[in-house]
Design a protein around this motif. Structure first.
Motif, PDB file in Angstrom:
ATOM      1  N   GLY A  86      -7.278   3.427  -3.698  1.00  0.00           N
ATOM      2  CA  GLY A  86      -6.887   3.142  -2.323  1.00  0.00           C
ATOM      3  C   GLY A  86      -6.502   1.685  -2.167  1.00  0.00           C
ATOM      4  O   GLY A  86      -6.755   0.857  -3.043  1.00  0.00           O
ATOM      5  N   SER A 106      -5.091   2.667   3.125  1.00  0.00           N
ATOM      6  CA  SER A 106      -4.758   4.024   2.680  1.00  0.00           C
ATOM      7  C   SER A 106      -5.581   5.083   3.408  1.00  0.00           C
ATOM      8  O   SER A 106      -5.328   6.272   3.249  1.00  0.00           O
ATOM      9  CB  SER A 106      -4.941   4.147   1.164  1.00  0.00           C
ATOM     10  N   THR A 123      -9.012  11.590   1.529  1.00  0.00           N
ATOM     11  CA  THR A 123      -8.057  10.914   2.406  1.00  0.00           C
ATOM     12  C   THR A 123      -7.876  11.750   3.669  1.00  0.00           C
ATOM     13  O   THR A 123      -7.833  12.964   3.597  1.00  0.00           O
ATOM     14  CB  THR A 123      -6.690  10.757   1.695  1.00  0.00           C
TER      15      THR A 123
END
Length: 124
Positions: A86, A106, A123
């Protein structure tokens, strides 16, 4: 009892600075260990886990490295850098043999094992 103060100097040529608090409470510089752009760190027993902003040329991912804290408070060695997968890792927590990071730009969370190559990224 000795008290130690550690400061992350987030610069390409920065690192972790180590101070000891003197009898009068004034910090006394002891040593430093160079690291590229250390953002955050946490202590976990006799280790310090450090997040590095983007230690690789051409790659924006942040990384985790681990330093040993020897009995006099000095920092020693550095593990290999492990990607957080990330960008701009900004939070760090260590629980036993697991390290958790949050990657700001991210929008991801990462769990890294300290005893194996196991890693999970979420994510949203």
């Amino acid at each position: 009892m000795n008290y130690h103060l550690y400061i992350a100097a987030c610069d390409e040529h920065g690192g972790i600075l180590h101070y000891r608090l003197g009898e009068n409470g004034i910090p006394v510089f002891c040593d430093s260990i160079p690291l590229p752009r250390p953002m955050y760190f946490c202590l976990n027993g006799s280790q310090m886990h450090v997040l590095l902003r983007a230690p690789w040329n051409g790659n924006q991912n942040s990384a985790l490295c681990t330093l040993d804290i020897i009995p006099d408070g000095s920092l020693q060695g550095s593990s290999d850098y492990r990607s957080t997968e990330g960008i701009v890792a900004c939070h760090l927590s260590a629980v036993e043999d697991m390290v958790y990071t949050a990657n700001y730009l991210s929008g991801s969370l990462t769990r890294l094992s300290l005893t194996s190559s196991d890693m999970q990224t979420v994510t949203h």
